[in-house]
Write a protein that holds these residues in place. Sequence first.
Motif, short mmCIF file in Angstrom:
data_model
loop_
_atom_site.label_atom_id
_atom_site.label_comp_id
_atom_site.label_asym_id
_atom_site.label_seq_id
_atom_site.Cartn_x
_atom_site.Cartn_y
_atom_site.Cartn_z
N MET A 155 14.09 -3.36 -1.15
CA MET A 155 13.28 -2.33 -0.50
C MET A 155 13.54 -0.96 -1.12
O MET A 155 12.62 -0.16 -1.30
N MET A 174 11.75 -0.84 -4.50
CA MET A 174 10.30 -0.69 -4.36
C MET A 174 9.91 0.66 -3.78
O MET A 174 8.80 1.16 -4.03
N ALA A 175 10.80 1.27 -2.99
CA ALA A 175 10.46 2.55 -2.35
C ALA A 175 10.59 3.72 -3.30
O ALA A 175 9.89 4.73 -3.15
N PRO A 227 7.26 4.09 -6.25
CA PRO A 227 6.56 2.83 -5.97
C PRO A 227 5.39 2.58 -6.92
O PRO A 227 4.76 3.51 -7.41
N SER A 252 6.65 -3.46 -7.58
CA SER A 252 6.91 -4.12 -6.30
C SER A 252 6.78 -5.63 -6.41
O SER A 252 7.59 -6.39 -5.86
N PHE A 286 6.53 -5.59 2.86
CA PHE A 286 6.97 -4.32 2.29
C PHE A 286 6.22 -4.00 1.00
O PHE A 286 5.95 -2.84 0.70
N THR A 343 4.27 -0.47 0.41
CA THR A 343 4.53 0.43 -0.73
C THR A 343 3.31 0.54 -1.63
O THR A 343 3.03 1.62 -2.18
N THR A 344 2.56 -0.54 -1.80
CA THR A 344 1.36 -0.48 -2.64
C THR A 344 0.30 0.41 -2.01
O THR A 344 -0.35 1.21 -2.70
N ASN A 404 0.83 2.90 0.17
CA ASN A 404 1.29 4.29 0.10
C ASN A 404 1.14 4.86 -1.30
O ASN A 404 0.81 6.03 -1.49
N SER A 405 1.39 4.00 -2.30
CA SER A 405 1.27 4.45 -3.69
C SER A 405 -0.18 4.77 -4.03
O SER A 405 -0.48 5.73 -4.74
#
Length: 266
Positions: free
Chosen positions: A201, A204-205, A208, A213, A253, A257-258, A260-261
């Motif tokens: 995590m 990936m965070a 991102p 990821s 997750f 993350t995808t 948000n990216s």
Amino acid sequence: MEEAKVPHMKNHEEADLELFRYVKLSLDQEEIFHVLGFEFLQRYNLVWIQNKLIRIREGIRADLGQTCDEKNLSDALNEYSQAIRNYNLLRELKPLDQGSTEERKNLLKTSFPSLTSQCRWTKPFESHYYALKDNKANIDNLRKALRLLLPRHLTYSHGERLRRSREFEEGEPPHEISAVVDRASRLIVALVGGAFLIVPMLIMAINPGQTKSLVTASVSTLFFSCAVSLGFNSSNNEALVSTATYAAVLVVFVGITTTNSAQAPQ
């Protein structure tokens, strides 16, 4: 008449002495006892009772059971069932390999010379050899490794150290799991289990990206499945379910993350 009994008594005493010496030597030098399988006798007994039951069945069919001895029939069926259980019980024991079998044969030949000389029609110690069960705890690979890596005084429980003092002094591994080994194993599992979730995590965070990821989740899932399969005595179904559950958590997750990216300002 009395003189004729002397050689017989002497042979009997000699056989008893050989037996006593062999058992004492076994107790002093062997922790696991080994036995002969007597495959020929086991099968001979089974087939003999089987043929006996066939004759009983033929008699019952011939006169419609009028002369059937019910007690004899019941005893024969019980003998047959018991013979099958005995044979199965023997076959469940651990067989010795060829080298160990030859060692046992030579040991028995030298330990019982009087018996060897008495047998004219058979080789007395020709048989399959089995090791009796040693009641070792069925433990996972992690605890096995800890038993070998940790100092011996930590891997032996107090009770087992008293019971197996000779094996403890000789450096033999313990059969039971001590409290130290059990707690160390639980601690390692807790730390590694948490790391399997936290580390991917974090990777990936930070900065991102979809490719990053997906690669992180895939590699982490492979490592997790290997750890579960090799580190623990888990069945195929348990390993598959654990891996699928772990992958599902990472997929969630990855999606977060995808997303948000993609929404982040360029």
